[in-house]
Design a protein around this motif. Structure first.
Motif, PDB file in Angstrom:
ATOM      1  N   GLU A   1      -0.548  13.172 -12.774  1.00 18.55           N
ATOM      2  CA  GLU A   1      -0.754  13.180 -11.556  1.00 18.55           C
ATOM      3  C   GLU A   1       0.549  12.908 -10.709  1.00 18.55           C
ATOM      4  OE1 GLU A   1      -2.964  11.759 -13.247  1.00 18.55           O
ATOM      5  OE2 GLU A   1      -4.055  10.187 -12.737  1.00 18.55           O
TER       6      GLU A   1
ATOM      7  N   TYR B   1       0.455   3.026 -12.219  1.00 23.81           N
ATOM      8  CA  TYR B   1      -0.767   3.473 -12.567  1.00 23.81           C
ATOM      9  C   TYR B   1      -1.493   2.689 -13.532  1.00 23.81           C
ATOM     10  CZ  TYR B   1      -0.066   8.200 -10.274  1.00 23.81           C
ATOM     11  OH  TYR B   1       0.117   9.265  -9.401  1.00 23.81           O
TER      12      TYR B   1
ATOM     13  N   LEU C   1       4.285  13.903  -7.038  1.00 25.32           N
ATOM     14  CA  LEU C   1       4.580  12.899  -5.999  1.00 25.32           C
ATOM     15  C   LEU C   1       5.992  13.242  -5.309  1.00 25.32           C
ATOM     16  CD1 LEU C   1       3.437   9.609  -7.644  1.00 25.32           C
ATOM     17  CD2 LEU C   1       2.531  10.574  -5.715  1.00 25.32           C
TER      18      LEU C   1
ATOM     19  N   ALA D   1      -2.939   1.090  -9.533  1.00 23.07           N
ATOM     20  CA  ALA D   1      -2.144   1.410  -8.072  1.00 23.07           C
ATOM     21  C   ALA D   1      -1.585   2.602  -7.908  1.00 23.07           C
ATOM     22  CB  ALA D   1      -1.421   0.229  -7.754  1.00 23.07           C
ATOM     23  N   GLY D   2      -2.014   3.632  -8.656  1.00 20.28           N
ATOM     24  CA  GLY D   2      -1.479   4.918  -8.438  1.00 20.28           C
ATOM     25  C   GLY D   2      -1.380   5.628  -7.158  1.00 20.28           C
ATOM     26  N   GLU D   3      -2.819   5.280  -6.449  1.00 20.08           N
ATOM     27  CA  GLU D   3      -2.573   6.006  -5.069  1.00 20.08           C
ATOM     28  C   GLU D   3      -1.693   5.242  -3.934  1.00 20.08           C
ATOM     29  OE1 GLU D   3      -5.853   2.534  -5.135  1.00 20.08           O
ATOM     30  OE2 GLU D   3      -4.880   3.904  -6.670  1.00 20.08           O
ATOM     31  N   SER D   4      -0.964   4.199  -4.399  1.00 15.81           N
ATOM     32  CA  SER D   4      -0.008   3.458  -3.393  1.00 15.81           C
ATOM     33  C   SER D   4       1.153   4.209  -3.587  1.00 15.81           C
ATOM     34  CB  SER D   4       0.045   1.851  -3.796  1.00 15.81           C
ATOM     35  OG  SER D   4      -1.282   1.361  -3.781  1.00 15.81           O
TER      36      SER D   4
ATOM     37  N   THR E   1       0.375  -5.221  -5.622  1.00 18.81           N
ATOM     38  CA  THR E   1      -0.488  -4.176  -5.564  1.00 18.81           C
ATOM     39  C   THR E   1      -1.693  -4.718  -5.100  1.00 18.81           C
ATOM     40  OG1 THR E   1      -0.871  -3.348  -7.676  1.00 18.81           O
ATOM     41  CG2 THR E   1       0.883  -2.483  -6.411  1.00 18.81           C
TER      42      THR E   1
ATOM     43  N   GLU F   1       0.883  -1.218   0.058  1.00 20.44           N
ATOM     44  CA  GLU F   1       0.025  -0.072   0.080  1.00 20.44           C
ATOM     45  C   GLU F   1       0.767   1.225   0.021  1.00 20.44           C
ATOM     46  OE1 GLU F   1      -2.714  -0.400   3.294  1.00 20.44           O
ATOM     47  OE2 GLU F   1      -3.770  -1.987   2.327  1.00 20.44           O
ATOM     48  N   ARG F   2       2.253   1.141   0.316  1.00 19.63           N
ATOM     49  CA  ARG F   2       3.105   2.257   0.143  1.00 19.63           C
ATOM     50  C   ARG F   2       4.186   1.779  -0.687  1.00 19.63           C
ATOM     51  NH1 ARG F   2       2.392   6.316   3.366  1.00 19.63           N
ATOM     52  NH2 ARG F   2       4.543   6.937   3.496  1.00 19.63           N
TER      53      ARG F   2
ATOM     54  N   ARG G   1      -3.808  -6.053  -7.348  1.00 22.21           N
ATOM     55  CA  ARG G   1      -4.883  -5.702  -8.586  1.00 22.21           C
ATOM     56  C   ARG G   1      -4.327  -6.446  -9.855  1.00 22.21           C
ATOM     57  NH1 ARG G   1      -3.774  -1.301  -5.373  1.00 22.21           N
ATOM     58  NH2 ARG G   1      -5.343   0.215  -5.181  1.00 22.21           N
TER      59      ARG G   1
ATOM     60  N   VAL H   1       4.132   6.609  -3.175  1.00 23.73           N
ATOM     61  CA  VAL H   1       4.496   7.707  -1.876  1.00 23.73           C
ATOM     62  C   VAL H   1       5.997   8.467  -2.202  1.00 23.73           C
ATOM     63  CG1 VAL H   1       3.245   6.227  -0.059  1.00 23.73           C
ATOM     64  CG2 VAL H   1       5.540   5.675  -0.285  1.00 23.73           C
TER      65      VAL H   1
END
Length: 297
Positions: free
Chosen positions: A87, A67, A91, A71-74, A157, A53-54, A159, A76
């Motif tokens: 986006e 992306y 980062l 899993a782009g939100e993962s 991830t 998740e990170r 997914r 960091v």
């Protein structure tokens, strides 16, 4: 009313014991199902107890792959030049091609680091592993390796379905683009202009040229990025010259090489730099460009 009966060693369990056993079995199965193991492009196993998740990605093509599987939100942390999709530009940075700071990576508390085999400092990779930070090496050398990366990162991830879908689409488009020409044109890929350099076998760009029916020159070189002299280039007689550039200005330098068939026939083609130089999902766009160029007469 529905009732559940569980038999253990011939005796029925009921009440609190039955509920406790069901919960124990559920959490045991869930824990086992969450464990993930993949083999990266360096042939090393990467093991996660649960989907990451990170994530810190140390190459722009890895960012694009993350992306692509949703899993782009993962993410960091990334390195400079990680500019696609848009986006990704906001980062946190942990370094650039000039250097990557171990402390900056650790500060992001990653559960997974995706590194570029030939582009990430080996000392940083080894130090991360010594600290029990999982590292996945992404180094596609064959076109189908890009699809494998999509599958692996999808799994890492959580997914898998998205990774599989993206991989299949890449493979299908790749298969549709493959072409066999009556005569394979001799193709020179210009990596650098001064000095004049190209890419040898073992680099994915040479695989793109072959997939499109071309015969890439100087692939037998013992170094991945050979420097090419005037005499060697004249002897090779390239019929097509490709170069990655933001514009067509590079073509003017070749006009003094009128002895070459590619210059005589004006078969000089500009490729989108990010598509051809990043071995990620958008490489398929570079394949389209190269196949179109080599197929034109």
């Amino acid at each position: 009313m529905f009732s559940l009966s569980i038999i253990v060693r011939g005796q029925a369990l009921s009440g609190a014991w039955r509920v406790l056993l069901v919960l124990l079995l559920f959490f045991t199965d869930s824990s086992q199902a969450a464990a993930i193991t993949v083999t990266d492009d360096a042939g090393k196993e990467v093991n996660l107890s649960a989907p990451a998740e990170r994530i810190v990605a140390l190459a722009p093509h890895a960012v694009e792959t993350i992306y692509k599987v949703g899993a782009g939100e993962s993410l960091v942390g990334v390195i400079a030049s990680s500019d696609y999709p848009a986006e990704a530009r906001s980062l946190p940075l942990v370094g650039s091609y000039r250097g990557i700071a171990l402390e900056a990576i650790l500060a992001r508390e990653p559960q997974l680091v995706i590194a570029w085999g030939s582009g990430s400092p080996q000392a940083v990779i080894e130090r991360l592993r010594s600290l029990d930070v999982p590292v996945y090496i992404s180094e596609p050398r064959q076109l189908l390796d890009v699809a494998d990366n999509l599958r692996d990162i999808g799994r890492l991830t959580g997914r898998s379905a998205q990774g599989e879908e993206a991989a299949k689409k890449f493979e299908q488009r790749l298969d549709a683009l493959g072409q066999s020409l009556e005569e394979s044109p001799r193709v020179f890929y210009q990596l650098g202009a001064n000095p004049l350099t190209t890419l040898a076998d073992g680099h994915i760009v040479t695989q793109v040229i072959r997939h499109c029916g071309g015969d890439p020159l100087f692939v037998e070189s013992p170094v991945l990025v050979p420097q090419i002299g005037r005499e060697a280039l004249i002897a090779a007689r390239p019929e097509v010259i490709l170069a990655a550039s933001e514009n067509d200005d590079w073509k003017s330098d070749w006009q003094r090489w009128a002895i070459l068939p590619a210059v005589q026939d004006q078969r000089l083609y500009t490729l989108e730099p990010d598509w051809i130089s990043r071995p990620g999902p958008r490489l398929i766009k570079a394949v389209e460009q190269v196949c179109r160029a080599l197929g034109s007469q």
